[in-house]
Design an enzyme around this catalytic site. Structure first.
Site, PDB file in Angstrom:
ATOM      1  N   LYS A  17      21.014   7.146 -41.666  1.00  0.00           N
ATOM      2  CA  LYS A  17      20.606   7.724 -40.166  1.00  0.00           C
ATOM      3  C   LYS A  17      20.070   8.436 -39.873  1.00  0.00           C
ATOM      4  CE  LYS A  17      22.735   3.557 -37.597  1.00  0.00           C
ATOM      5  NZ  LYS A  17      23.897   3.486 -39.454  1.00  0.00           N
ATOM      6  N   ARG A  92      20.777  -2.180 -31.244  1.00  0.00           N
ATOM      7  CA  ARG A  92      21.364  -2.876 -31.594  1.00  0.00           C
ATOM      8  C   ARG A  92      21.853  -4.101 -31.340  1.00  0.00           C
ATOM      9  NH1 ARG A  92      24.674   2.313 -33.275  1.00  0.00           N
ATOM     10  NH2 ARG A  92      25.741   1.733 -35.553  1.00  0.00           N
ATOM     11  N   ARG A 131      31.397  11.046 -46.037  1.00  0.00           N
ATOM     12  CA  ARG A 131      31.420  11.740 -45.339  1.00  0.00           C
ATOM     13  C   ARG A 131      31.827  12.804 -44.146  1.00  0.00           C
ATOM     14  NH1 ARG A 131      28.027   8.991 -40.526  1.00  0.00           N
ATOM     15  NH2 ARG A 131      29.731   7.387 -40.428  1.00  0.00           N
ATOM     16  N   ARG A 165      34.757  11.816 -38.537  1.00  0.00           N
ATOM     17  CA  ARG A 165      34.935  11.054 -37.141  1.00  0.00           C
ATOM     18  C   ARG A 165      36.302   9.876 -37.175  1.00  0.00           C
ATOM     19  NH1 ARG A 165      28.604   8.619 -37.299  1.00  0.00           N
ATOM     20  NH2 ARG A 165      30.386   6.446 -36.457  1.00  0.00           N
ATOM     21  N   ARG A 176      32.379  -2.665 -38.329  1.00  0.00           N
ATOM     22  CA  ARG A 176      31.035  -1.964 -37.756  1.00  0.00           C
ATOM     23  C   ARG A 176      30.013  -2.322 -38.449  1.00  0.00           C
ATOM     24  NH1 ARG A 176      32.513   4.360 -39.283  1.00  0.00           N
ATOM     25  NH2 ARG A 176      29.954   4.447 -38.930  1.00  0.00           N
TER      26      ARG A 176
END
Ligand code: AP5
Length: 222
Positions: A17, A92, A131, A165, A176
């Site tokens: 996203k 969401r 990431r 993160r 998640r």
């Protein structure tokens, strides 16, 4: 591109996203609006909302609709929203989707499309754990799939500091993913029912996926 186009990117953690929203922002001048980024900024600033959101985000759950909606409404009221927006990570929940419908009607903006990025869950843990982002400009990278052209130097701004993160670990990613399937995936049918849903195969090459998304943006703006 019309001034009022709003696009929603739906997809689990790691679906791309943020990666794709930034590319669409550059290509079409739409504003990327990531509720995850807004919440992380609130946590870093130590606001009341940020203090309440911090523990929830670290556990992989969803922050309350009240906090998220307050943050989103503030951001949507900014003048740059007239260019149109790509909502990355919002809505969401069913309540957020209904609140978005009401907000768009109130401010006179239209929903261009809700785009579901379709991926295999198994690949998402590897995507998220690899990431990292530029600490200066926020450009996103991946240990395997998207490395800077020069090792250790951001392609976009030349900075040499990067960050990861705190919620990008295997355990939190599983929570998640579970939150996504339980509370967010039902929105795919919600937007399908409105005739606004588009599906994109989001496994494979980042640039190919970007082309598929660009075609949708051009189509809804035509
Ligand atoms: P948020 O920040 O929105 O995180 P997320 O939804 O879990 O999504 P990610 O940012 O992890 O993934 P992405 O799809 O953007 O993937 P990316 O492009 O980076 O939310 C974080 C938390 O905030 C939530 O858990 C929740 O607590 C809270 N929150 C946020 N919004 C909320 C809301 N509305 N309501 C309630 N709570 C909310 O890609 C991942 C990696 O893969 C990158 O390294 C990238 O380079 C790489 N990559 C991308 N595409 C590809 C590809 N095609 N092939 C290979 N690698 C790829």
């Amino acid at each position: 591109m019309t001034k009022t186009t709003v696009l929603i990117l739906l997809g689990p953690p790691g679906a791309g996203k943020g990666t794709q929203a930034r590319m669409l922002e550059e290509q079409f001048g739409l504003v990327q609006l990531s509720t995850g980024d807004l919440l992380r900024a609130a946590v870093a600033a130590g606001t009341d909302a940020g203090k309440q959101a911090k523990a929830v985000m670290e556990s992989g759950g969803l922050v309350s609709d009240e906090i998220v909606l307050a943050i989103l409404k503030d951001r949507m009221a900014a003048p740059d929203m007239e260019k149109g927006a790509i909502l990355d990570g919002f809505p969401r929940t069913a309540k957020q989707a209904e609140a978005l419908d009401a907000l768009l009607a109130e401010i006179g903006m239209g929903l261009g499309a809700a785009i579901s990025l379709e991926v295999d869950d198994e690949a998402m843990v590897e995507r998220v754990s690899g990431r990292y982002t530029c600490a200066n400009c926020g450009e996103g990278y991946h240990d395997l799939y998207k490395k800077p052209a020069v090792n250790g130097v951001c392609d976009k701004c030349g900075a040499t500091e990067f960050k990861r993160r705190s919620d990008d670990n295997a355990e939190t990613v599983s929570a998640r993913l579970a939150a996504y399937h339980e509370q967010t995936a039902p929105l795919i049918s919600y937007y399908e029912g409105k005739g606004a849903l588009r599906r994109v195969d989001a496994m494979g090459d980042i640039d190919r996926i970007a082309e598929d998304l660009a075609a949708i943006v051009k189509d809804v703006a035509a």
